[in-house]
Design a protein around this motif. Sequence first.
Motif, mmCIF file in Angstrom:
data_model
loop_
_atom_site.group_PDB
_atom_site.id
_atom_site.type_symbol
_atom_site.label_atom_id
_atom_site.label_comp_id
_atom_site.label_asym_id
_atom_site.label_seq_id
_atom_site.Cartn_x
_atom_site.Cartn_y
_atom_site.Cartn_z
ATOM 1 N N PRO A 187 3.070 15.607 -0.813
ATOM 2 C CA PRO A 187 4.195 15.205 0.278
ATOM 3 C C PRO A 187 4.219 13.834 0.361
ATOM 4 N N ALA A 188 5.469 13.390 1.145
ATOM 5 C CA ALA A 188 5.539 11.871 1.338
ATOM 6 C C ALA A 188 4.525 11.297 2.204
ATOM 7 N N ARG A 217 0.803 -1.129 0.013
ATOM 8 C CA ARG A 217 -0.116 0.044 -0.001
ATOM 9 C C ARG A 217 1.008 1.304 -0.037
ATOM 10 N N ARG A 218 1.860 1.349 0.781
ATOM 11 C CA ARG A 218 2.897 2.362 0.786
ATOM 12 C C ARG A 218 3.467 2.498 -0.572
ATOM 13 N N TYR A 219 3.976 1.569 -1.422
ATOM 14 C CA TYR A 219 4.381 1.574 -2.607
ATOM 15 C C TYR A 219 3.474 2.406 -3.512
ATOM 16 N N GLU A 220 2.016 1.824 -3.493
ATOM 17 C CA GLU A 220 1.083 2.475 -4.400
ATOM 18 C C GLU A 220 0.845 3.873 -3.977
ATOM 19 N N LEU A 221 0.844 4.405 -2.879
ATOM 20 C CA LEU A 221 0.580 5.609 -2.527
ATOM 21 C C LEU A 221 1.797 6.628 -2.803
ATOM 22 N N GLU A 222 3.203 6.102 -2.399
ATOM 23 C CA GLU A 222 4.331 6.783 -2.814
ATOM 24 C C GLU A 222 4.452 7.072 -4.299
ATOM 25 N N LEU A 223 4.039 5.994 -4.987
ATOM 26 C CA LEU A 223 4.209 6.032 -6.409
ATOM 27 C C LEU A 223 3.244 7.151 -7.003
ATOM 28 N N GLY A 224 1.997 6.985 -6.471
ATOM 29 C CA GLY A 224 0.977 8.172 -6.932
ATOM 30 C C GLY A 224 1.299 9.606 -6.401
ATOM 31 N N ILE A 247 4.436 10.381 -6.102
ATOM 32 C CA ILE A 247 5.435 11.077 -6.838
ATOM 33 C C ILE A 247 5.073 11.554 -8.228
ATOM 34 N N ARG A 248 3.944 10.741 -8.689
ATOM 35 C CA ARG A 248 3.424 11.123 -10.043
ATOM 36 C C ARG A 248 2.649 12.639 -9.799
#
Length: 282
Positions: free
Chosen positions: A248-249, A234-241, A243-244
């Motif tokens: 904020p992190a 879930r963190r990967y999905e949110l971080e990827l979104g 960044i796009r």
Amino acid sequence: MPRRAAIARQPKPEDAELFRRRAELASLRAALATREADLDHLRAQLNSFEGRYIRQVGVLYIQLDEWEDRVAELHNPTQPQPEALEPDPQAEPDTEPDPAALDLKSLFREVAKRIHPDRAKNAHDELHRNHLMSQANAAFLRNDADLLHRMFNGYDPSTDAGDDPTPAAQLARLTEQIAQTHDDIATIDLEIEALAASEMADLRDRTKIAALDGRDLLAELAARVKGSIGIAMRRYELELGRIRRKQPAFNPEPLLTAERSTAKPAENSSPRAIRSNSRHMN
């Protein structure tokens, strides 16, 4: 014709001492064999449990690490370098070295490769290889290239009883063997103690205790890791979104807090060292 009385041969003091030392050595070697069997049995038990741990929990830690690496890669992208893994086409294939062409240091290294304790098949073989390494080290220190050449070709100095048959020489040899056997027993006892106190042995023991209460400790640990994998995904999905969208992190603490509050504690630990070892075993 009357029979002559048999003349009884009185044993010499050195013969009696040789007999006593031989009996002592035989007793010590029997004790050593028992210790070696105990060590091999403990190793087999822990290896079996470790295999079970890796199948149930260790593989999940590998997945978790992969997802955590993906999250880190989002912030620190690196380019793969497959050429570093490609074999050198100019490299020469491994060939059997010629001992006659080796200098003393190179000869010692080749002998050490063949007799190193890491290549032992069991506890007895490991002790024997330790003895051989001691002989090779001593030969190297005294520049005895002849002995190293012979060891390279399979000679075992520990089986050499010597050419001196005198009682004094035999007694000295027995004394040396007795001292070495005492050292071997002490070494195995220390290894058994270290294995029994290891994290894997502790986890095995806690798993047995939990089973008496009808619990599967490894299954509980696996469930916790699966939860952490879900959070990492879930963190990967949110971080990827983010960044796009250049937001904020993402702060995973609320998810981690919720996961900790709902998950049942699994004996408060999944040994970090065990996790670290397991990720490199596949």
